[in-house]
Design an enzyme around this catalytic site. Structure first.
Site, PDB file in Angstrom:
ATOM      1  N   HIS A 228       0.957  -1.434  -0.030  1.00 62.58           N
ATOM      2  CA  HIS A 228       0.285  -0.141  -0.002  1.00 62.58           C
ATOM      3  C   HIS A 228       1.089   0.713  -0.083  1.00 62.58           C
ATOM      4  CE1 HIS A 228      -1.779   2.998   1.917  1.00 62.58           C
ATOM      5  NE2 HIS A 228      -3.515   2.334   1.356  1.00 62.58           N
ATOM      6  N   GLY A 229       2.120   1.646   0.192  1.00 62.58           N
ATOM      7  CA  GLY A 229       2.646   2.166   0.413  1.00 62.58           C
ATOM      8  C   GLY A 229       2.827   3.202   1.846  1.00 62.58           C
ATOM      9  N   ASP A 230       1.378   3.621   2.162  1.00 63.33           N
ATOM     10  CA  ASP A 230       0.884   4.958   2.741  1.00 63.33           C
ATOM     11  C   ASP A 230      -0.403   3.993   3.999  1.00 63.33           C
ATOM     12  OD1 ASP A 230       1.085   7.510   4.310  1.00 63.33           O
ATOM     13  OD2 ASP A 230       0.073   8.750   2.529  1.00 63.33           O
ATOM     14  N   LEU A 231       0.300   2.984   5.111  1.00 61.31           N
ATOM     15  CA  LEU A 231      -0.599   2.238   6.007  1.00 61.31           C
ATOM     16  C   LEU A 231      -0.562   3.452   6.712  1.00 61.31           C
ATOM     17  CD1 LEU A 231      -2.473   0.798   4.871  1.00 61.31           C
ATOM     18  CD2 LEU A 231      -1.440  -1.090   6.058  1.00 61.31           C
ATOM     19  N   ASN A 235      -5.550   5.928   6.406  1.00 62.24           N
ATOM     20  CA  ASN A 235      -6.270   5.634   5.144  1.00 62.24           C
ATOM     21  C   ASN A 235      -6.024   3.998   5.693  1.00 62.24           C
ATOM     22  OD1 ASN A 235      -5.299   7.172   3.798  1.00 62.24           O
ATOM     23  ND2 ASN A 235      -2.815   6.311   4.013  1.00 62.24           N
TER      24      ASN A 235
END
Length: 352
Positions: A228-231, A235
């Site tokens: 996901h990269g920006d958890l 979010n």
């Protein structure tokens, strides 16, 4: 994991809005990183699974129907949610890190201001401890399944560059994870800090670290998993069935442990990590009847979907560092000390 604590308040003739209560977001919280998103996104409030707050509103709050919910703020420490009901709107603030004293004090303050009958203030209804639910476990399990299912044949990176917050995120395909993370994650952020702030100290120490991180990966199996990269908490949500939903990504293919880099803003606890590294499965004993005679009931056992790799604990802060550096570049010196502390701790650990 700490229990969730909630403060419930509701509108009244003198307090039909709660903006002064719910929009206080200090820059030290990661929710301040993305103020433009807060009003349009579901909140981690949904992570309460069976939603004891909804149950309380319907049983004690003089409401018979909840028409909808929406996020109205929050972040890595608190989350805020609005419940629209036939008895009027209820505003809910939750916290899973600090005990009830914070909300008890806040409720007394709200009531004191409300009693002045001057400026609009939400009337506090109740402070209560919420029962722990299993959404963290479900999130951990489903995230492990996603990481296991989606692998890249191109190495580490992504089909396009994207952004982390408003910072460019370079996703050039790279065969080696350590090279990718060093150059396109830590290195890029360090160069940005050097250009933006003239911060030669953090740049030079960070570069020393980058050149010496390979021993931290000794014995680890590295695979390019879809991240996901920006958890962080803003979010993460859930659907009407209580199943986890993740949104607003900064995707790329990377080492699965990098997914936990925003854990300081996500509230991941033991239930999450236990489920991620060790998923529970079950089978009806009748399937085993041929092998073991008269068994009845359910057999439970554990299957590791994404096994914990050697050195996991030593690498955790390395993945936090990317996001602390990004917050430093986005929001200034409030995040510098956290980033520098991680760098210096690793330089000491690695003796370089």
């Amino acid at each position: 994991m700490a229990a969730n604590v909630a403060l419930l308040s509701a509108s009244s003739p003198s307090t039909s809005a709660a903006s002064s209560f719910l929009s206080r977001r200090p820059l030290s919280r990661c929710c301040a990183a993305f103020p433009r998103r807060a009003s349009s996104r579901l909140s981690i409030m949904a992570a309460l699974g069976d939603d004891p707050i909804r149950e309380w509103i319907l049983t004690e709050g003089k409401a018979t129907q909840i028409k909808g919910t929406r996020s109205i703020g929050g972040g890595c420490i608190n989350s805020a949610q609005r419940y629209d009901t036939d008895a009027g709107p209820f505003f809910v603030k939750t916290n899973s890190r600090i005990g009830p004293e914070m909300f008890e004090g806040e409720a007394l303050g709200l009531k004191a201001m409300y009693d002045t009958k001057s400026i609009r203030v939400p009337l506090p209804y109740k402070v209560r401890e919420l029962t722990k639910t299993n959404l963290q476990s479900a999130l951990g399990r489903k995230l492990a399944e996603m990481h296991k299912a989606a692998k890249s044949d191109n190495g580490y990176g992504f089909h396009v560059d994207n952004t982390i917050g408003s910072t460019p995120q370079i996703n050039t395909w790279t065969a080696d994870w350590i090279e990718f993370y060093s150059k396109h994650r830590l290195g890029y952020q360090l160069e940005l800090a050097s250009r933006r702030y003239g911060d030669s100290a953090i740049y030079e120490k960070g570069q020393r670290l980058i050149k010496n991180i390979r021993p931290l990966f000794d014995g680890a199996v590295l695979e390019p998993c879809l991240l996901h990269g920006d958890l962080w908490s803003g979010n993460i949500s859930s659907d009407t069935n209580g199943d986890p939903v993740i949104l607003d990504p900064a995707c790329y293919y990377g080492h699965n442990e990098a997914e936990f880099g925003m854990s300081w803003c996500a509230g991941f606890g033991g239930d999450f990590y236990n489920a991620y590294f060790q998923a529970l499965w079950s089978v009806d004993y009748s399937i085993l009847h041929y092998f073991d005679g008269d068994l009845n009931g359910t057999l439970l056992w554990y299957i590791q979907v994404m096994p914990k790799q050697p050195g996991f604990e030593k690498r955790r802060d390395l993945y936090l560092l990317y996001h602390y550096l990004n917050h430093y570049n986005l929001f200034g010196s409030g995040y510098r000390s956290s980033a520098m502390s991680i760098i210096e701790d690793y330089l000491y650990l690695l003796a370089v």
